[in-house]
Enzyme design. Sequence first.
Site, PDB file in Angstrom:
ATOM      1  CG  ASN A 152      45.044  42.547  43.924  1.00 14.13           C
ATOM      2  OD1 ASN A 152      44.955  43.617  44.544  1.00 14.13           O
ATOM      3  ND2 ASN A 152      45.743  41.534  44.380  1.00 14.13           N
ATOM      4  CB  SER A 200      51.845  44.778  35.305  1.00 15.95           C
ATOM      5  OG  SER A 200      52.679  43.648  35.249  1.00 15.95           O
ATOM      6  CB  ALA A 201      52.928  43.413  29.712  1.00 10.92           C
ATOM      7  CB  CYS A 317      49.141  29.497  49.534  1.00 14.20           C
ATOM      8  SG  CYS A 317      47.370  29.374  49.549  1.00 14.20           S
TER       9      CYS A 317
HETATM   10  C1  LIG Z   1      46.755  45.525  41.946  1.00 14.18           C
HETATM   11  C2  LIG Z   1      48.130  45.008  41.648  1.00 14.18           C
HETATM   12  N1  LIG Z   1      49.185  45.826  41.773  1.00 14.18           N
HETATM   13  C3  LIG Z   1      50.430  45.417  41.509  1.00 14.18           C
HETATM   14  C4  LIG Z   1      50.696  44.144  41.094  1.00 14.18           C
HETATM   15  C5  LIG Z   1      52.099  43.745  40.825  1.00 14.18           C
HETATM   16  O1  LIG Z   1      52.378  43.678  39.458  1.00 14.18           O
HETATM   17  P1  LIG Z   1      53.627  42.829  38.922  1.00 14.18           P
HETATM   18  O2  LIG Z   1      53.256  41.394  39.067  1.00 14.18           O
HETATM   19  O3  LIG Z   1      53.776  43.236  37.485  1.00 14.18           O
HETATM   20  O4  LIG Z   1      54.794  43.218  39.733  1.00 14.18           O
HETATM   21  C6  LIG Z   1      49.619  43.241  40.947  1.00 14.18           C
HETATM   22  C7  LIG Z   1      49.798  41.838  40.513  1.00 14.18           C
HETATM   23  O5  LIG Z   1      50.423  41.007  41.048  1.00 14.18           O
HETATM   24  C8  LIG Z   1      48.313  43.694  41.231  1.00 14.18           C
HETATM   25  O6  LIG Z   1      47.256  42.876  41.115  1.00 14.18           O
END
Ligand SMILES: Cc1ncc(COP(=O)(O)O)c(C=O)c1O
Length: 364
Positions: A152, A200-201, A317
Amino acid sequence: VRVYFDNAATTPLTPSVKQAMVAVMDDVYGNASSIHNEGRRARTVIENSRKTVAKHLNCSIGEVFFTSCGTESNNTAIKCAVRDLKVTRIITSKLEHHCVLYSIARLQERTGIKVDYVEVDAQGILDYNSLEELLKQSENEKVLVSLMHANNEIGNLLKLSLVSEMCQKRGAYFHTDTVQTIGHYLFDLTKVHIDFLSGSAHKFHGPKGVGFLYINNDVQIHPFIDGGSQERNMRGGTENVIGIEGLRQAIDDAYIEYDMRRAHTSALKMAFAEKLTTITNGAVDYNGVSLEEGLYTVLSTAFPNTKGISVSGGSACSSGVESASHVLEAIDPSDLRKTVRFSFSHLNTMDEVDYVINQIETLL
Ligand SMILES: Cc1ncc(COP(=O)(O)O)c(C=O)c1O
């Protein structure tokens, strides 16, 4: 003017998703566990959504479980693999999301499982030989490999089929965090063997607070959240029917408009990078793999600390204090450049790219 280039953090709802959710808010208030008409209508919403997710992943509906978010999905997969599948060793990387890293760290503290981290190079690319080596060392153990499909922060993509094959060859379970790629890349789970996969939606223009976990039919785990018999006894708690409807519309739209969204978003990213390189006379670098190879939604820019360019930000942050990114730190702890992540969606425009580039130019 506000320009939103933070789509890797979350995405705005599209009008069609909102409309679908409002229709359910207006008309569907039953509890899906009730057998009367109101309950059955809620049940229908949930099962339609499950069918839609299964269609887009090419898996069976019995393999899709709704959760409250990507974090819950990842926690469930990892913690239940250790508890129920008797996994004693986890192979992962230091570049995973905190919900994966901290789940594993907690297990390590409490159960004494072994944890190994696959090596990464200066671009944050996983060393697949190192993974192979770790798998070889653990032939007599139950192993879970947990590696994210896309990072991410820097946008590096995993070779999903390769890792899947490696895991199968060594009899290891494979969990992959696909939160950044569901709705943005195509999946066919009949072609690549995965044991657990999470979505995750809110990362594909659906609502926050709803996600799903794919659990391969061959894998039997017990609930992570104990309670009622919801989600076929796998996840207690009255279902978030409105959110689940939003997830359905969002994933459906994402794949129906897949080509258009992908082409448009990639073009924005490439144009942004090209213009940024021009206005900084090549002083800016890009973290991760090449622009073409990385996530088409994410551009991680690294500004040198010299050359009169001062920017900051780029990682999470807390209370206004900049904390270093664990991802960038794992790749090169001595790197002093400032990273700013720009992440795009099909809702952004080329005019917004030009606007932001112009604003950056005034700061140089
Ligand atoms: C790679 C990754 N995994 C997990 C998450 C967590 O997802 P959620 O915000 O639906 O808990 C995120 C986002 O915050 C993410 O970018």
